[in-house]
Scaffold this motif. Structure first.
Motif, short mmCIF file in Angstrom:
data_model
loop_
_atom_site.label_atom_id
_atom_site.label_comp_id
_atom_site.label_asym_id
_atom_site.label_seq_id
_atom_site.Cartn_x
_atom_site.Cartn_y
_atom_site.Cartn_z
N TYR A 1 0.52 6.60 8.87
CA TYR A 1 1.32 5.94 7.82
C TYR A 1 2.80 6.24 8.00
O TYR A 1 3.64 5.33 7.96
CB TYR A 1 0.83 6.44 6.45
N TYR A 2 3.13 7.51 8.22
CA TYR A 2 4.52 7.87 8.40
C TYR A 2 5.10 7.28 9.68
O TYR A 2 6.28 6.91 9.73
CB TYR A 2 4.68 9.40 8.41
N ASN A 3 4.29 7.20 10.73
CA ASN A 3 4.76 6.57 11.96
C ASN A 3 5.07 5.10 11.75
O ASN A 3 6.07 4.58 12.26
CB ASN A 3 3.73 6.74 13.07
N VAL A 4 4.20 4.43 11.00
CA VAL A 4 4.45 3.02 10.69
C VAL A 4 5.71 2.89 9.85
O VAL A 4 6.57 2.02 10.08
CB VAL A 4 3.25 2.38 9.97
N MET A 5 5.85 3.77 8.84
CA MET A 5 7.03 3.71 7.99
C MET A 5 8.29 3.96 8.79
O MET A 5 9.33 3.31 8.58
CB MET A 5 6.91 4.74 6.86
N ALA A 6 8.25 4.91 9.72
CA ALA A 6 9.42 5.19 10.54
C ALA A 6 9.79 3.97 11.37
O ALA A 6 10.97 3.63 11.50
CB ALA A 6 9.14 6.39 11.46
N ALA A 7 8.79 3.31 11.92
CA ALA A 7 9.05 2.11 12.70
C ALA A 7 9.59 0.98 11.82
O ALA A 7 10.49 0.23 12.24
CB ALA A 7 7.77 1.66 13.41
N GLU A 8 9.06 0.86 10.60
CA GLU A 8 9.55 -0.16 9.68
C GLU A 8 11.01 0.09 9.31
O GLU A 8 11.83 -0.84 9.29
CB GLU A 8 8.69 -0.16 8.41
N LEU A 9 11.33 1.34 9.02
CA LEU A 9 12.71 1.67 8.68
C LEU A 9 13.64 1.48 9.88
O LEU A 9 14.79 1.07 9.72
CB LEU A 9 12.78 3.11 8.16
N GLN A 10 13.14 1.82 11.06
CA GLN A 10 13.93 1.58 12.26
C GLN A 10 14.18 0.09 12.45
O GLN A 10 15.29 -0.32 12.82
CB GLN A 10 13.19 2.16 13.47
N VAL B 1 10.89 11.56 8.75
CA VAL B 1 9.48 11.51 9.11
C VAL B 1 9.00 12.87 9.57
O VAL B 1 7.88 13.30 9.24
CB VAL B 1 9.24 10.45 10.20
N ASN B 2 9.84 13.59 10.31
CA ASN B 2 9.46 14.93 10.76
C ASN B 2 9.21 15.86 9.58
O ASN B 2 8.30 16.71 9.63
CB ASN B 2 10.56 15.51 11.65
N VAL B 3 10.01 15.73 8.52
CA VAL B 3 9.79 16.55 7.33
C VAL B 3 8.42 16.25 6.72
O VAL B 3 7.66 17.16 6.35
CB VAL B 3 10.91 16.33 6.30
N LYS B 4 8.10 14.96 6.61
CA LYS B 4 6.83 14.58 5.99
C LYS B 4 5.64 14.97 6.87
O LYS B 4 4.61 15.42 6.36
CB LYS B 4 6.82 13.08 5.72
N THR B 5 5.78 14.79 8.18
CA THR B 5 4.68 15.19 9.06
C THR B 5 4.54 16.72 9.10
O THR B 5 3.43 17.24 9.22
CB THR B 5 4.90 14.66 10.49
N ALA B 6 5.66 17.42 8.98
CA ALA B 6 5.59 18.88 8.90
C ALA B 6 4.87 19.32 7.64
O ALA B 6 4.10 20.29 7.63
CB ALA B 6 6.99 19.48 8.94
N GLN B 7 5.12 18.58 6.55
CA GLN B 7 4.40 18.86 5.31
C GLN B 7 2.90 18.66 5.51
O GLN B 7 2.08 19.49 5.07
CB GLN B 7 4.90 17.95 4.20
N ALA B 8 2.52 17.56 6.17
CA ALA B 8 1.10 17.31 6.43
C ALA B 8 0.50 18.39 7.32
O ALA B 8 -0.63 18.86 7.08
CB ALA B 8 0.93 15.94 7.08
N ASP B 9 1.24 18.82 8.34
CA ASP B 9 0.74 19.88 9.22
C ASP B 9 0.55 21.18 8.45
O ASP B 9 -0.45 21.90 8.66
CB ASP B 9 1.73 20.12 10.37
N LEU B 10 1.50 21.49 7.56
CA LEU B 10 1.40 22.73 6.80
C LEU B 10 0.22 22.70 5.84
O LEU B 10 -0.52 23.69 5.71
CB LEU B 10 2.71 22.97 6.04
N VAL C 1 -2.35 9.90 7.16
CA VAL C 1 -1.00 10.32 6.77
C VAL C 1 -0.04 10.22 7.94
O VAL C 1 1.06 9.66 7.82
CB VAL C 1 -1.03 11.76 6.21
N MET C 2 -0.43 10.78 9.09
CA MET C 2 0.45 10.76 10.25
C MET C 2 0.72 9.33 10.71
O MET C 2 1.87 8.98 11.05
CB MET C 2 -0.17 11.58 11.38
N LEU D 1 0.83 -1.19 0.00
CA LEU D 1 0.00 0.00 0.00
C LEU D 1 0.87 1.25 0.00
O LEU D 1 1.74 1.41 0.86
CB LEU D 1 -0.91 0.01 1.23
N THR D 2 0.62 2.12 -0.96
CA THR D 2 1.23 3.44 -0.94
C THR D 2 0.37 4.36 -0.10
O THR D 2 -0.75 4.03 0.28
CB THR D 2 1.35 4.00 -2.36
N LEU D 3 0.91 5.53 0.19
CA LEU D 3 0.14 6.50 0.96
C LEU D 3 -1.13 6.89 0.23
O LEU D 3 -2.20 7.03 0.84
CB LEU D 3 1.00 7.74 1.23
N GLU D 4 -1.04 7.05 -1.08
CA GLU D 4 -2.22 7.43 -1.87
C GLU D 4 -3.31 6.36 -1.78
O GLU D 4 -4.49 6.68 -1.62
CB GLU D 4 -1.82 7.65 -3.32
#
Length: 457
Positions: A164-173, A436-445, A161-162, A33-36
């Protein structure tokens, strides 16, 4: 500040290589699954969105209901009466008999034991100020629930979105920990061979084993967190939690959408929560007008066409029975005179609510502006931090490679190698977190300007 942000972003976009498309932990066969895809699935299946759309649909039916109250109303009616005892009536004596004593009261029964009546009644509202205001309120309510539905969609998109990025961060970790574990495993094999040949100390081997055990514990805990976040993401998407899925790693890449989001102007007019607030204020004003409309007279026209039959016994179905037609045509005017100041106090209550909504809107607008400023600042800082973490990660990889080479040549102790491994692990984790912070910042903006849907459009 905007120029500073743009310069940093341009460097990031053209000067930073994207995150490596590493293989995610294999959890069995499952759809990638992609984010889209996650967002679109949530828009179709999320329970909160479905409920909001049902509210919107209900508002459309309510509008039609109010419109229907101003259309002609036709009803059929019928009744059958069987007087076991005909109602008695008292009349003055001598009314029908001139020779009777006028001071006496004669009691007689008027009517027949049984009667049937059936007919049609047609009414038409001619004028009602409350009805006219109600039409406007119904249309405004429909818009209110429409904006509320769109606001719910934005909230769900943001949550997806948030998460998804948290899961991705955990997966990459998790992938980072596995890579480090593999390095230690290879090192353990080498040291084990050296210990067996009395070329290394047992304590060095034990240190490796302790570090590997620590990594395994971290991976176990991280696996639990990944599963929990993934299950919550499935709930947001409205899919079964037992459905195996994997997330596409390209979700953390820095692409052109990051650049587009940061160039957005500080225009908050697209935010649906502000539009919902505007409709709430408009509905409150219409509520005041509707209450004031109670002071206006109402006018309605009506017509009644009926047939009546009378008999001493039940023989109304006989073909020879006589039916008598009655027709009534008229208008009805209702003029309110005094209601004990009920409308006056109801209007006063609505005006108090109006003042409360004004304060709510003021606070909301200040909050929205603060969200935009905070999101802009977060984006600026996260991009700066990503540059620093990229350099730090490259340096940590270089230090580890050099230390590993020195250790193999016997020129560095194991402690230095383990320290450099730990530093590399922390640097890689920090880099992933910052990405992840960059992507979540994008979502916040995007959310702060009401453009969160730009992430998938």
């Amino acid at each position: 500040m905007r120029k500073n942000i743009l310069s940093i972003l341009a460097f990031c976009f053209f000067g930073i290589s994207t995150l490596p498309a590493q293989n995610l932990p294999d959890g069995g066969a499952g759809e990638v699954l992609t984010l889209e895809i996650c967002v679109k699935t949530a828009l179709e299946n999320n329970a909160s969105i479905k409920k909001a759309r049902l509210d919107e649909r209900s508002a459309r039916f309510q509008k039609k209901e109010i419109i229907g109250s101003g259309l002609p109303q036709l009803k059929a009616y019928g009744n059958y009466n069987n007087f076991l005892d005909i109602y008695p009536q008292g009349i003055p004596g001598g009314l029908f008999d001139p020779d009777a004593d006028p001071n006496q009261i004669n009691v007689i029964a008027f009517g027949v034991p049984q009667s049937v009546r059936g007919g049609l009644e047609l009414t038409q509202l001619v004028y009602s100020q409350s009805y006219l205001v109600g039409l406007k309120a119904a249309h405004t309510a429909e818009e209110f629930y429409h904006f509320l539905s769109l606001q719910t969609e934005d909230d769900v998109i943001y949550d997806v979105v948030m998460n998804y990025y948290n899961v991705m961060a955990a997966e990459l970790q998790m992938e980072s920990l596995k890579a480090n574990h593999d390095k230690l495993s290879r090192l353990k094999t080498i040291i084990q061979s050296q210990v067996d040949n009395d070329l290394a100390r047992r304590i060095d081997l034990n240190r490796i084993i302790v570090n590997m055990t620590t990594l395994e514990t971290e991976m176990d805990n991280l696996e639990i967190g990944v599963e929990q976040r993934t299950n919550y993401l499935k709930i947001l998407m409205g899919i079964p939690v037992d459905l195996p899925v994997k997330l596409a790693p390209e979700g953390l890449d820095l692409n052109s959408k990051v650049y587009q989001s940061i160039t957005l102007d500080a225009d908050i007019s697209n935010r649906y929560d502000l539009k919902v607030m505007d409709k709430r204020k408009e509905l409150n004003k219409l509520d005041i007008k509707n209450t004031m409309a109670g002071y206006y007279p109402t006018l309605a026209a009506f017509m009644d066409l009926n047939y009546n039959a009378f008999s001493n016994r039940f023989d109304f179905l006989a073909a020879s029975h006589t039916w008598y037609r009655g027709t009534l045509l008229g208008v009805q005017l209702n003029i309110p005179v005094f209601d004990g100041f009920q409308r006056k106090n109801k209007i006063a209550q609505a005006k108090v609510t109006s003042e409360q909504l004004e304060w709510d809107e003021r606070v909301m607008r200040e909050t929205v502006n603060a969200e935009y400023l905070n999101a802009t600042k977060k984006m600026n800082n996260s991009l700066k931090g990503l540059l620093a973490q990229k350099d730090n990660l490259a340096l940590s990889e270089q230090v580890f490679a050099q230390t590993e080479g020195l250790y193999k040549e016997g020129m560095a102790p194991l402690t230095d190698l383990l320290d450099s491994e730990l530093a590399l692990r922390e640097a890689r984790s920090a880099y992933y977190r910052q990405a992840v912070n960059v992507k979540t910042a994008q979502a916040d903006l995007l959310k702060s300007t009401g453009n969160i849907k730009n992430l998938i459009n």
